[in-house]
Design an enzyme around this catalytic site. Sequence first.
Site, mmCIF file in Angstrom:
data_model
loop_
_atom_site.group_PDB
_atom_site.id
_atom_site.type_symbol
_atom_site.label_atom_id
_atom_site.label_comp_id
_atom_site.label_asym_id
_atom_site.label_seq_id
_atom_site.Cartn_x
_atom_site.Cartn_y
_atom_site.Cartn_z
ATOM 1 N N THR A 150 61.807 47.053 10.967
ATOM 2 C CA THR A 150 60.813 48.128 10.914
ATOM 3 C C THR A 150 60.902 48.757 9.523
ATOM 4 O OG1 THR A 150 62.381 49.795 11.647
ATOM 5 C CG2 THR A 150 61.147 48.664 13.370
ATOM 6 N N LYS A 198 49.976 69.968 17.653
ATOM 7 C CA LYS A 198 49.804 70.736 18.880
ATOM 8 C C LYS A 198 49.358 72.135 18.484
ATOM 9 C CE LYS A 198 51.612 69.750 23.326
ATOM 10 N NZ LYS A 198 52.688 69.580 24.259
ATOM 11 N N GLU A 253 58.161 45.874 16.971
ATOM 12 C CA GLU A 253 58.920 45.670 18.210
ATOM 13 C C GLU A 253 58.158 44.846 19.253
ATOM 14 O OE1 GLU A 253 58.583 48.422 16.480
ATOM 15 O OE2 GLU A 253 60.440 49.587 16.443
ATOM 16 N N TRP A 298 46.676 69.315 22.398
ATOM 17 C CA TRP A 298 46.782 68.234 21.411
ATOM 18 C C TRP A 298 45.512 68.127 20.581
ATOM 19 C CZ3 TRP A 298 51.249 65.267 21.852
ATOM 20 C CH2 TRP A 298 51.916 65.292 23.092
HETATM 21 P P1 ADP Z 1 55.652 51.094 10.750
HETATM 22 O O1 ADP Z 1 54.227 51.552 10.651
HETATM 23 O O2 ADP Z 1 56.581 52.162 11.201
HETATM 24 O O3 ADP Z 1 56.075 50.296 9.617
HETATM 25 P P2 ADP Z 1 54.825 48.923 12.377
HETATM 26 O O4 ADP Z 1 54.305 48.200 11.216
HETATM 27 O O5 ADP Z 1 55.598 48.215 13.386
HETATM 28 O O6 ADP Z 1 55.735 50.074 11.948
HETATM 29 O O7 ADP Z 1 53.616 49.691 12.969
HETATM 30 C C1 ADP Z 1 53.502 50.020 14.312
HETATM 31 C C2 ADP Z 1 52.679 51.251 14.472
HETATM 32 O O8 ADP Z 1 51.427 51.132 13.817
HETATM 33 C C3 ADP Z 1 52.333 51.542 15.887
HETATM 34 O O9 ADP Z 1 53.395 52.174 16.554
HETATM 35 C C4 ADP Z 1 51.115 52.430 15.737
HETATM 36 O O10 ADP Z 1 51.484 53.757 15.477
HETATM 37 C C5 ADP Z 1 50.456 51.875 14.522
HETATM 38 N N1 ADP Z 1 49.354 50.976 14.903
HETATM 39 C C6 ADP Z 1 49.359 49.637 14.981
HETATM 40 N N2 ADP Z 1 48.164 49.161 15.344
HETATM 41 C C7 ADP Z 1 47.353 50.236 15.492
HETATM 42 C C8 ADP Z 1 45.990 50.415 15.860
HETATM 43 N N3 ADP Z 1 45.203 49.381 16.110
HETATM 44 N N4 ADP Z 1 45.525 51.674 15.931
HETATM 45 C C9 ADP Z 1 46.308 52.729 15.660
HETATM 46 N N5 ADP Z 1 47.591 52.635 15.301
HETATM 47 C C10 ADP Z 1 48.119 51.406 15.221
#
Ligand code: ADP
Length: 540
Positions: A188, A440, A333, A445
């Site tokens: 991550t 919030k 994940e 929200w």
């Molecule tokens: P990070 O952004 O922390 O590097 P990831 O690349 O694994 O981690 O991204 C996952 C996160 O990206 C998700 O938990 C979500 O918040 C966001 N995400 C992924 N796809 C979408 C989507 N289609 N719409 C909104 N948010 C998204």
Amino acid sequence: MLQPGLMMDRPLLISDIIEHAAAQYGDVDVVSRETHGPLFRYNYARCARRARQLANALAGLGLKPGSAVGSIAWNNHRHLEAYFAVSGSGMVMHTCNPRLAPPQLIYVINHAEDEVVLFDATFAPLVKGIAEHCPRVRHWVCLADAENTPAIEGVANVVAYEDLIAPQPDSFDWPVFDERTGAALCYTSGTTGHPKGVLYSHRAIVLNAMAGTVPHVIGLSPSETVLPVVPMFHINAWCIPYAAPMVGARLVLPGPRLDGAGLHGLLESEKVTVSAGVPTIWLGLMQYVEQNGLRFTTMRRTIVGGTAMPAALIARFAEGYDVEVRHGWGMTETTAVATFGALTPADREKPAAEQHAVVARQGKSLYGVDIKVVDEQGNTLPRDGVSQGELMVRGHWIVDRYYKAESSALRDGWFPTGDIATIEPGGRMQIRDRTKDVIKSGGEWISSIDLENAALGHPAVAMAAVVGIKHPKWDERPLLILVRKPGQALEKDQILAFLSERVAKWWVPDDVVFVDSLPVGGTGKVQKTPLREQYGNLFR
Ligand code: ADP
């Protein structure tokens, strides 16, 4: 008493994918942009032969099943060969995100215990900076021929990929092992603390690739040509490098050229029908196409995810260019795609704007993944489209425990995603926020994603971020931070009036700040922590 099924018990292994492609789709093209510019063209049969050569070479370097091989690389054919050679040998393919800050890159290479690192010449300066801090790495392999492999001062053990594999036989007995064996590792981006490793099993990857190819998801088949812009260095390029050979789709890999002109040229010259990437890439491509009065002559569908896809951009693709946008959700994940939006026949009867609003949601879970939203006490919330809480997932390709972690990451058998979502009665999920980004206000929200998307609907807005700022009366209130499109005049009153017509009155941000650019993290997403730090006292 239960009856045992009497079928063959064959493990789901990644080596089988490339061997299947070689046997059944051996003459299907794989096209790849070399890091030094030209296009390289071959087919799945040759890809398989070279993957076997690489598997022999890695064994020759003394790597064993379980060893880790890192990559710092673009989407290209040598990276593809490594996907199969490394995992197929029972080793772990650790894809590193080159956009991580060097200390994090050093951390992940050491944590993964990479013994060999494959890198593209673009990243030679990065390798120069980190090599001495990665003592376990015995060989740095440049994904190029000798001519295009730079000497790196201070790094002795650099070898050209082509020199490494050339002397090797192109046959290899892929080992057969338990499908739950670790195949690939991705960290991550570590916005909070150290990056955490997710070790995908062969089973998880094969099942996700199969689930992703079905028609209403990515939809791959021998009659499609797919161009994944989504990087092979992050979340397995949504498993497209596995799914395309599985079903014999032509595969086009764009290498380092991800600008509007580079992508449009490749989409057209290779007659690409399906592409996949994050919204920011499509914004750049769309700007280039609009400015130059171009068309997409073969592309019919684009798959987006990673951040929310604004309805305005969905509309530009659909109405201006007849390109269907499909929107999915997933995270490191979840191996790749976990939920996916597709229009039903009933949706297609609706006015265009309503259809785009449906596509802007993150959709239904794929078969193999369950979803639910829970409140702060962990109680499951109703699927009513309004009750919002943390999104929980479980399924065949969802993480259980982070790499080398002592305990499971699960809560009652479900993975807490850190995303705030709602689920409609029919099962459609919509991401409203990330837990760390929620606003919030007066106990209610406000969705920063909805506000950002509404702002992006204004023609003068290039980028938008909404953060919650401490407020003496309401606890938190939204602040809108905007980047204008070049040459566009837009003032605070105008954008607030625009938003007032589109969101609830109490959602309208208390203030607007115009900036030249927004901070972007390792996976191309706007980083809100520095924004909250910078503007945190604005409403006090
Ligand atoms: P990070 O952004 O922390 O590097 P990831 O690349 O694994 O981690 O991204 C996952 C996160 O990206 C998700 O938990 C979500 O918040 C966001 N995400 C992924 N796809 C979408 C989507 N289609 N719409 C909104 N948010 C998204």
